[in-house]
Design a protein around this motif. Structure first.
Motif, mmCIF file in Angstrom:
data_model
loop_
_atom_site.group_PDB
_atom_site.id
_atom_site.type_symbol
_atom_site.label_atom_id
_atom_site.label_comp_id
_atom_site.label_asym_id
_atom_site.label_seq_id
_atom_site.Cartn_x
_atom_site.Cartn_y
_atom_site.Cartn_z
ATOM 1 N N ASN A 240 0.844 -1.200 0.000
ATOM 2 C CA ASN A 240 0.000 0.000 0.000
ATOM 3 C C ASN A 240 0.884 1.256 0.000
ATOM 4 O O ASN A 240 1.309 1.737 1.047
ATOM 5 C CB ASN A 240 -0.925 0.001 1.229
ATOM 6 N N TRP A 241 1.150 1.761 -1.192
ATOM 7 C CA TRP A 241 2.037 2.918 -1.333
ATOM 8 C C TRP A 241 1.309 4.203 -0.943
ATOM 9 O O TRP A 241 0.178 4.438 -1.368
ATOM 10 C CB TRP A 241 2.501 3.059 -2.785
ATOM 11 N N THR A 242 1.971 5.040 -0.194
ATOM 12 C CA THR A 242 1.471 6.404 -0.012
ATOM 13 C C THR A 242 2.102 7.266 -1.100
ATOM 14 O O THR A 242 3.089 6.862 -1.739
ATOM 15 C CB THR A 242 1.863 6.956 1.365
ATOM 16 N N LYS A 243 1.545 8.438 -1.316
ATOM 17 C CA LYS A 243 2.105 9.330 -2.334
ATOM 18 C C LYS A 243 3.546 9.687 -2.001
ATOM 19 O O LYS A 243 4.420 9.756 -2.876
ATOM 20 C CB LYS A 243 1.262 10.597 -2.439
ATOM 21 N N GLY A 244 3.797 9.900 -0.724
ATOM 22 C CA GLY A 244 5.153 10.254 -0.308
ATOM 23 C C GLY A 244 6.135 9.121 -0.544
ATOM 24 O O GLY A 244 7.268 9.346 -0.990
#
Length: 524
Positions: A240-244
């Protein structure tokens, strides 16, 4: 008559193939073709093989049978390709005193899709008094036209030990990475089921193991790379990638890619092996850059994890291929001027072939055309090596389409075997010049491994192999040794030049003196 661009290109390419297949230097010759026909416009590629036969007869001083005719395109390696209107052409030949008609291999069973019927053209020819024979190459055709055998006995193809050892290590590097990525994925699975992507990756890794055990190391490396991409993309999708996090990962990979690309560009390329290695490495780096360019920093698109995973694996693959830079190769590239000339020559060939195909099949080769545009940009920026590489691939993609048009699907295996045989001979001829075509051989091996599972990809890689097995023609080997002639030639030229200059000056002086005397007499 007026001739369309397809016919003009076909004639030009025909003479190039004739010179190459007979191994005759035609650089001092100009070729002019005259076509006699009813008024109007003549178009199409089907006279290519005839033009090649004609050009071959002239440069080798051969007498051609006037009772034999041929139809078919002419392609790289001297392959005669399919054309339309075969039944009508055979009929016309019977009305013109022809007794033998040569047609492209794999096209003797003519299917009419409108009536769903098939005509055996060999049998049809017998009924109207014509011997119809399938031929596969220009050399085959020349035998029927002249009765002379132009095929050459080729020695056994021997893999260079240095190539064998290096490619084996590349395969080991990539396949070891497969196991590491797979283990990492399984550790982080947290009870989730195996995905379809992972199953595809597993199948690829198993196939890699099979071909590795049969010493097909490039094929093994390719299958492991594909497995690595599948596993890494599965891992990237499950995270689950965050934008950061995506922005940070993108920045780090771009820096690594930029630094390594600069390191490769700084290398001094002096040999054919170095040239081929640079091509292979830069292709992978370019594809990595293109994948990263599709990720917008600070945003989160569905494809961002996939592109990030692909880019990282392509970078790793580039680093493994860089092992070939350490290979010893006695054959040097002449200079940047020769490299530039080769780039221009290959771009012209590719442009003509793509235009040729698109005139027949307008909706094809859009990606090849885009790749050729990149080659033009490389030419403008002075990156002649990448220009040569991209133009070679674009030309191969055009040729592979030409090669299958009109061929029955049941005979594709036959076509693959024909093409692989021609590639094999091209590799051997390069070896005889002291060059081992590492890209050409790699694609040749891969094409063979793909034949049981993906016939059209097999044909494509065979075509790539043919293009990259002939790179040495652009970089003639420098002659070594010393002779008295080489020593005295410069001095002799000065002496001859002085004598000639003396004679010319003397003649001019006499003419000038006569003119002056005439002027004096006129004044008197």
């Amino acid at each position: 008559p007026l001739t369309k661009i397809t016919t003009q290109i076909s004639m030009r390419f025909a003479q190039q193939v004739a010179c190459r297949e007979l191994d005759i230097d035609c650089s001092d010759k100009d070729f002019y073709f005259t076509i006699r026909a009813l008024p109007g416009i003549v178009g199409g590629p089907s006279a290519g093989s005839a033009a090649a036969v004609l050009a071959a007869s002239l440069i080798a001083d051969l007498e051609l049978s006037d009772e034999t005719a041929i139809t078919g395109t002419i392609n790289s390696g001297g392959i005669i390709g399919p054309v339309g209107g075969l039944k009508e052409k055979i009929t016309a030949a019977s009305q013109s005193g022809i007794v033998k008609v040569l047609i492209p291999k794999g096209t003797s069973n003519l299917t009419d899709n409108t009536t769903n019927t098939t005509t055996d053209l060999v049998r049809y020819g017998e009924l109207i008094g014509i011997e119809v024979i399938e031929v596969s190459t220009l050399l085959d055709a020349l035998w029927h036209f002249t009765g002379k055998n132009f095929t050459r006995e080729m020695p056994e193809l021997i893999i260079e030990p240095a190539y064998h050892a290096t490619m084996r290590q590349i395969s080991i590097d990539l396949c070891n990475r497969t196991q590491k990525i797979k283990a990492s994925l399984e550790n982080n699975r947290a009870g989730k089921n195996t995905t379809d992507i992972e199953l595809a990756a597993l199948n690829m890794s198993l196939r890699a193991k099979d071909v590795f055990n049969s010493s097909q190391y490039y094929a093994s490396a390719s299958f492991c790379f594909r497995s690595n991409v599948e596993y890494k993309q599965s891992w990237a999708l499950q995270r689950n990638w965050t934008k950061g996090e995506m922005s940070k990962a993108l920045k780090i990979l771009k820096e690594r890619l930029s630094n390594y690309s600069a390191e490769i560009d700084a290398k001094n390329i002096t040999t054919i092996t170095g040239l081929q290695t640079y091509m292979a490495v830069k292709e992978r780096l370019t594809e990595s850059e293109e994948a990263l360019a599709e990720i917008s920093p600070g945003t989160e698109s569905d494809d961002s994890p996939l592109n990030l995973a692909y880019a990282e694996e392509r970078l790793f693959s580039a680093k493994t291929w860089a092992r070939f830079f350490s290979a010893n190769d006695p054959v040097s590239i002449v200079d940047q001027s020769s490299l530039k000339d080769s780039c221009i020559s290959k771009i012209s060939e590719a442009d003509e072939r793509i235009s040729y195909v698109r005139s027949l099949l307008p909706d094809t080769l859009s990606e090849s055309r885009a790749e050729l545009e990149k080659a033009y940009k490389d030419l403008s920026s002075g990156n002649y090596t990448l220009c040569l590489y991209k133009a070679s691939k674009a030309k191969a993609e055009a040729d592979v389409i030409l090669g299958v048009v009109g061929v029955e699907s049941s005979r594709i295996d036959e076509l693959i075997d024909l093409k692989l045989g021609i590639v094999r001979n091209a590799i051997i001829r390069s070896q005889q010049k002291g060059i081992f075509p590492i890209i050409g051989y790699s694609y040749y091996e891969y094409a063979g491994s793909l034949k049981p599972i993906d016939k059209y990809s097999s044909l494509l890689f065979a075509e790539y192999a043919l293009e990259f097995s002939n790179l040495d023609i652009y970089f003639p080997k420098e002659k070594s040794g010393f002779s008295i002639w080489q020593h005295i030639k410069p001095h002799l030229l000065w002496i001859l030049g002085g004598i000639i200059a003396g004679i010319i000056i003397s003649m001019l002086a006499e003419s000038l003196q006569d003119a002056i005397e005439q002027m004096k007499r006129r004044r008197k």
